[in-house]
Design an enzyme around this catalytic site. Structure first.
Site, PDB file in Angstrom:
ATOM      1  N   ASP A 207      83.699  76.085  39.971  1.00  0.00           N
ATOM      2  CA  ASP A 207      83.235  74.997  40.849  1.00  0.00           C
ATOM      3  C   ASP A 207      83.721  73.745  39.852  1.00  0.00           C
ATOM      4  O   ASP A 207      84.293  73.928  38.609  1.00  0.00           O
ATOM      5  CB  ASP A 207      81.955  75.120  40.502  1.00  0.00           C
ATOM      6  CG  ASP A 207      81.048  75.132  39.352  1.00  0.00           C
ATOM      7  OD1 ASP A 207      81.518  76.086  38.803  1.00  0.00           O
ATOM      8  OD2 ASP A 207      80.311  74.316  39.138  1.00  0.00           O
ATOM      9  N   HIS A 539      88.230  83.388  40.074  1.00  0.00           N
ATOM     10  CA  HIS A 539      87.215  82.708  41.153  1.00  0.00           C
ATOM     11  C   HIS A 539      87.644  81.150  40.583  1.00  0.00           C
ATOM     12  O   HIS A 539      87.067  80.643  39.532  1.00  0.00           O
ATOM     13  CB  HIS A 539      85.915  82.867  41.263  1.00  0.00           C
ATOM     14  CG  HIS A 539      85.202  82.121  41.903  1.00  0.00           C
ATOM     15  ND1 HIS A 539      85.041  82.444  43.315  1.00  0.00           N
ATOM     16  CD2 HIS A 539      84.081  81.212  41.787  1.00  0.00           C
ATOM     17  CE1 HIS A 539      84.048  81.679  43.851  1.00  0.00           C
ATOM     18  NE2 HIS A 539      83.558  80.928  42.888  1.00  0.00           N
ATOM     19  N   ASP A 587      88.946  92.451  40.526  1.00  0.00           N
ATOM     20  CA  ASP A 587      90.000  91.149  40.355  1.00  0.00           C
ATOM     21  C   ASP A 587      90.251  90.571  41.717  1.00  0.00           C
ATOM     22  O   ASP A 587      91.144  90.536  42.458  1.00  0.00           O
ATOM     23  CB  ASP A 587      91.370  91.300  39.699  1.00  0.00           C
ATOM     24  CG  ASP A 587      92.305  90.411  39.266  1.00  0.00           C
ATOM     25  OD1 ASP A 587      91.596  89.257  39.269  1.00  0.00           O
ATOM     26  OD2 ASP A 587      93.525  90.428  39.100  1.00  0.00           O
ATOM     27  N   GLU A 596      84.697  85.093  37.545  1.00  0.00           N
ATOM     28  CA  GLU A 596      84.878  83.760  37.411  1.00  0.00           C
ATOM     29  C   GLU A 596      85.558  83.424  36.201  1.00  0.00           C
ATOM     30  O   GLU A 596      85.615  84.183  35.434  1.00  0.00           O
ATOM     31  CB  GLU A 596      83.646  83.056  37.590  1.00  0.00           C
ATOM     32  CG  GLU A 596      83.774  81.358  37.754  1.00  0.00           C
ATOM     33  CD  GLU A 596      82.556  80.881  38.703  1.00  0.00           C
ATOM     34  OE1 GLU A 596      81.757  81.485  38.846  1.00  0.00           O
ATOM     35  OE2 GLU A 596      82.795  79.363  38.491  1.00  0.00           O
TER      36      GLU A 596
HETATM   37  O1  9MR Z   1      77.533  81.648  32.949  1.00  0.00           O
HETATM   38  C1  9MR Z   1      76.314  81.791  33.732  1.00  0.00           C
HETATM   39  C2  9MR Z   1      75.437  82.778  33.729  1.00  0.00           C
HETATM   40  O2  9MR Z   1      75.122  83.296  32.400  1.00  0.00           O
HETATM   41  C3  9MR Z   1      74.568  83.000  34.827  1.00  0.00           C
HETATM   42  O3  9MR Z   1      73.837  84.467  34.868  1.00  0.00           O
HETATM   43  C4  9MR Z   1      75.182  82.626  36.069  1.00  0.00           C
HETATM   44  C5  9MR Z   1      74.330  82.895  37.401  1.00  0.00           C
HETATM   45  O4  9MR Z   1      73.486  81.609  37.304  1.00  0.00           O
HETATM   46  O5  9MR Z   1      75.577  81.472  36.101  1.00  0.00           O
HETATM   47  C6  9MR Z   1      76.858  81.444  35.201  1.00  0.00           C
HETATM   48  O6  9MR Z   1      77.188  80.052  35.163  1.00  0.00           O
HETATM   49  C7  9MR Z   1      78.158  79.766  36.315  1.00  0.00           C
HETATM   50  C8  9MR Z   1      77.383  78.342  36.593  1.00  0.00           C
HETATM   51  O7  9MR Z   1      76.156  78.467  37.125  1.00  0.00           O
HETATM   52  C9  9MR Z   1      78.046  77.524  37.527  1.00  0.00           C
HETATM   53  N1  9MR Z   1      79.341  77.430  37.093  1.00  0.00           N
HETATM   54  C10 9MR Z   1      80.220  78.732  36.900  1.00  0.00           C
HETATM   55  C11 9MR Z   1      79.262  79.517  35.821  1.00  0.00           C
HETATM   56  C12 9MR Z   1      80.082  81.011  35.561  1.00  0.00           C
HETATM   57  O8  9MR Z   1      79.902  81.850  36.427  1.00  0.00           O
END
Ligand code: 9MR
Length: 623
Positions: A207, A539, A587, A596
Site C-alpha cells: 500500500d 504484494h 508467492d 507482502e
Molecule cells: O507488519 C504488520 C503485521 O505485524 C500485522 O500483523 C499486519 C496486520 O495488521 O499488518 C502488517 O503491516 C501492514 C500494514 O498494516 C499496512 N501496510 C503493509 C504492512 C505489511 O503487511
C-alpha cells in the site's frame, strides 16, 4: 497483531479492483514433490535437498537439509559445476521437523573451502539447486536491499538512470493531478482543522500509506546499519558511502545510506504537530488514502484523498527516538540538520511525557494499515535510550534506568521477534550496548548481558532447528512477516557476535541466511533475484507484474513477508489450508498476509546484508 476484522478490511480493499491475470515470470523450477511430507496443501517444493541457493562463505559453516522417508543416514555428495565429485559424507537423521512436519536429515560440508560457482549437493539421486562458495556472496545484496528504499520513495521521480527503465516511474503523491497530493493534506474529520505538507518519506509496503510507527523502526535500522560502521571493527563504511548506492544524492559528501535515511527523517519531522496547535510536539500516527485503492495502482495515479490520522504517543516516541539518533549521526555532515533533529527529538519526548496514553487503535484500518499499539513502555525505553546516548542528560538516563523494562531480557527482546514495529525497546538496548554513551561501566555490562542472553536463546533455536532457523514462537505458529522476525533475531545474534567474537552467534546468523535463501521447508528463496527459486510476485501496487505484464516484478533484494500460520487473506486461505507453520506461504501477489513487502522487513535484511558481507571479507582476511 491486528484482529481478523482488520485483515478482512485490508482484504476488501486489496481485492477492490481485480485485474486480469497476466503471464508472469513462469512457474518455479523443479516439478517433483519432496517425499516424507505430511498431507496438507499441494505445494511445489522442488528438490528435497535444501541449501542456501546463493551460497556459503568460504570459511563459514556449510549445512543443508534433506527431506526423506529414510531414517538411517544417507550419503551426500558435493559436486562441482562440471559434475565432478568434490566431497562426500553421511547425513544425520533429525526426525520430524516440527515447523514443517517433514522427516528430515541434515548434512555438513563446512570443511570444503574451495571457492567456486555451480556446486550442488546430491543425495539419493536428487540434486540441490546450484550455489557458490565465495568470500563475496553478499555485496550486491547489501546494495540491492537498500535500493528497495529509494524505489519506494514518495514525492520524487524514480530515475531510470539509477534503477533502469522498467523500474522508473513519475513521482507519487506530489502536486500534479490526478493527485490530491501529500503536500497539502487535511486531517480526518474531527482530528484537526488545518492542513499539512507531509510529502516525502517511503511508502510503507504494497500500500502507499506512510506510518510514523513503522517508518520509525525502518529508518532506525538503516541508521544503525551505518552507525555499526563507526563502532565495530571490521564493519566497512565504504560500500554505504557517497556515490555507492542507487540514490540521487551522489556527490554531496554525505554517505548514501544517510541520504536515504534523511529522506524518511524529513517526512517524519513533517508529521509533528506544529507549535501553537493543540497537541503541539506530538506526531500524527499516519497519513494514507481515505479508502483502499485497487490493484495495481502506480503511486502517481492514486486519486484518493489522503488524510492525517490522530496523533499517538507511539508515533511521537518513534519520532523522538529516530530524531535523537539522526542528531548524532548527521552532526559531522550537516550540523544544522543535526540541531533541528535534536530539537524535534526533545519536543517530541516532552509531548509524549505530557500525553503518555494516546494509544493508536488497531481498528483504524480503512484505506491503510492500523499499526495499533496498546503498550508504549517499549517506545518510551527506546526514545529515552537514544536521547541519552546523544545528549548524556540525566533526565533521559533516569528514564532508562527507572523503566520497568531495564534489565528485563524478555520484555526488551521478545522471544518471537527481538525487534518489531510494536516492540522497539531492543533498538535502544542494542545502541546502549554498542554506541559510546555515559552509562557506568557496570550498567553498560548489564546492558550487554541482556543482548548476549537474548542471543543465546536465538542461537539455541537455530541449533535445535533442522533448518537452522533462529526463530521459534512459543505457540509453534509462524506470524505475519515471519521472515522479518527471523532477521531481527539475527540482528541480535550479529550484535552479540560483534560484542564477543564468539563464532556460535555468527554461525546462527549464517544459518538464518541459509533459511531465508532457500534452505527451508519450501525450498524457497524469499529474496527477489537471489537463488533459483526466488519470490518475485510479492504484494505491491506498482511491482505488479503478475497482474499487468507492463509493470515490473519487485526489484532485486526485496524480501517477502514469509510463512504466516494465520492465513489472513483469501488467497492464502484458499491455497494453504492445513499448512504446517513454515509452509504457510505462497508467492502470489494477492496473498498479502504471506507475501507482502514492507520497509520494516527490508530494513533488517539490509542491516544483516551489511553484516554478512563484512563477515565474508573479514573471514577471508583471517584465512
Ligand atoms: O507488519 C504488520 C503485521 O505485524 C500485522 O500483523 C499486519 C496486520 O495488521 O499488518 C502488517 O503491516 C501492514 C500494514 O498494516 C499496512 N501496510 C503493509 C504492512 C505489511 O503487511
Amino acid at each position: 497483531m491486528l484482529g481478523a476484522a482488520v485483515a478482512a478490511a485490508i482484504a476488501a480493499g486489496a481485492l477492490a479492483a481485480p485485474a486480469a491475470m497476466a503471464a508472469d515470470r513462469g512457474t518455479p523450477r523443479g516439478a517433483e514433490a519432496a517425499g516424507a511430507e505430511k498431507p496438507g496443501p499441494k505445494l511445489n517444493t522442488g528438490s528435497p535437498v535444501r541449501v542456501n541457493q546463493v551460497g556459503y562463505l568460504t570459511h563459514g559453516p556449510k549445512k543443508g537439509t534433506v527431506v526423506t522417508d529414510a531414517t538411517k543416514p544417507l550419503t551426500w555428495t558435493l559436486r562441482a559445476a562440471d559434475g565432478t565429485k568434490r566431497a562426500s559424507g553421511t547425513t544425520t537423521p533429525r526426525g520430524i521437523d516440527p515447523s514443517s512436519g517433514q522427516n528430515v536429515q541434515t548434512f555438513d560440508f563446512s570443511k570444503v573451502t574451495d571457492k567456486g560457482k555451480g556446486y550442488t549437493v546430491n543425495i539419493d539421486g536428487k540434486q540441490s539447486e546450484p550455489f557458490s562458495i565465495s568470500d563475496d556472496l553478499y555485496s550486491s545484496l547489501r546494495r540491492d536491499s537498500l535500493e528497495y528504499f529509494y524505489q519506494n520513495r514518495s514525492g520524487i521521480k524514480i530515475d531510470a538512470d539509477l534503477v533502469g527503465g522498467k523500474y522508473a516511474r513519475p513521482a507519487g503523491h506530489g502536486k500534479a493531478a490526478p493527485h490530491q497530493g501529500d503536500t497539502d493534506v487535511p486531517c480526518q474529520q474531527g482530528v484537526c482543522d488545518y492542513r499539512r505538507n507531509v510529502s516525502g518519506g517511503w511508502y510503507d509496503a504494497g500500500d502507499q500509506g506512510k506510518y510514523v510507527v513503522n517508518g520509525g523502526i525502518s529508518v532506525a535500522q538503516l541508521m544503525s546499519e551505518f552507525e555499526r560502521t563507526k563502532t565495530t571493527k571490521g564493519a566497512d563504511a565504504k560500500p554505504l558511502g557517497d556515490g555507492k548506492l542507487r540514490v540521487p544524492e551522489h556527490g554531496n559528501g554525505i554517505p548514501d545510506i544517510l541520504d536515504e535515511a534523511r529522506w524518511e527523517m524529513d517526512f517524519l519531522m513533517r508529521m509533528q504537530v506544529p507549535q501553537g496547535k493543540p497537541l503541539a510536539g506530538m506526531a500524527f500516527h499516519k497519513v494514507h488514502d481515505k479508502e483502499w485503492t485497487g490493484f495495481p495502482t502506480r503511486p502517481d495515479q492514486d486519486k484518493q484523498q489522503r488524510e492525517l490520522h490522530t496523533p499517538s504517543t507511539a508515533a511521537t516516541l518513534n519520532l523522538a527516538a529516530t530524531a535523537a539518533q539522526s542528531a548524532r549521526l548527521f552532526k559531522p555532515y550537516d550540523p544544522q540538520f543535526a540541531a533541528r533533529s535534536l530539537h524535534v527529538a526533545k519536543t517530541a519526548w516532552a509531548a509524549a511525557k505530557a500525553h503518555p496514553n494516546m494509544l493508536a487503535s488497531d481498528q483504524d484500518s480503512t484505506g491503510g494499515g492500523a499499526y495499533g499499539d496498546s503498550n508504549v513502555s517499549d517506545e518510551f525505553y527506546w526514545a529515552a535510550s537514544e536521547l541519552f546516548i546523544t545528549t548524556g542528560d540525566n533526565t533521559y538516563r533516569k528514564a532508562v534506568l527507572d523503566s520497568p523494562l531495564y534489565g528485563d531480557v524478555d520484555a526488551i527482546f521478545p522471544r518471537t521477534s527481538a525487534l518489531s514495529w510494536a516492540s522497539t525497546a531492543g533498538l535502544g538496548q542494542l545502541d546502549l550496548a554498542t554506541v559510546p554513551n555515559k552509562l557506568t561501566a557496570k550498567q553498560r555490562a548489564e546492558v550487554r548481558k541482556t543482548v548476549i542472553r537474548a542471543a543465546d536463546r536465538y542461537a539455541a533455536f537455530s541449533a535445535k532447528s533442522a533448518y537452522g532457523v533462529p526463530y521459534a514462537p512459543k505457540s509453534g505458529k509462524y506470524e505475519w512477516g515471519s521472515n522479518s522476525q527471523v532477521l531481527n533475531n539475527m540482528v541480535v545474534l550479529a550484535t552479540a557476535h560483534d560484542l564477543t567474537g564468539k563464532t556460535r552467534y555468527r554461525d546462527a546468523v549464517l544459518r538464518g541466511m541459509d533459511y531465508l535463501l532457500g534452505g527451508n521447508p519450501l525450498n524457497q528463496s524469499y529474496v527477489t533475484g537471489y537463488g533459483e527459486r526466488d519470490s518475485h510476485r510479492q504484494h505491491h501496487r506498482f511491482w505488479a507484474h503478475q497482474l499487468d505484464a507492463k509493470l515490473p516484478s519487485p526489484s532485486p533484494g526485496t524480501l517477502a513477508g514469509g510463512p504466516n500460520s494465520g492465513l489472513e487473506d483469501p488467497v492464502a486461505q484458499k491455497k494453504l489450508k492445513g499448512c504446517a507453520p513454515a509452509m504457510c506461504y505462497t508467492d502470489d501477489i494477492m496473498a498479502f498476509s504471506t507475501n507482502e513487502v514492507t520497509i520494516n522487513w527490508n530494513a533488517p535484511l539490509a542491516w544483516i546484508s551489511s553484516y554478512v558481507d563484512d563477515l565474508g571479507k573479514s573471514m577471508a582476511y583471517k584465512g
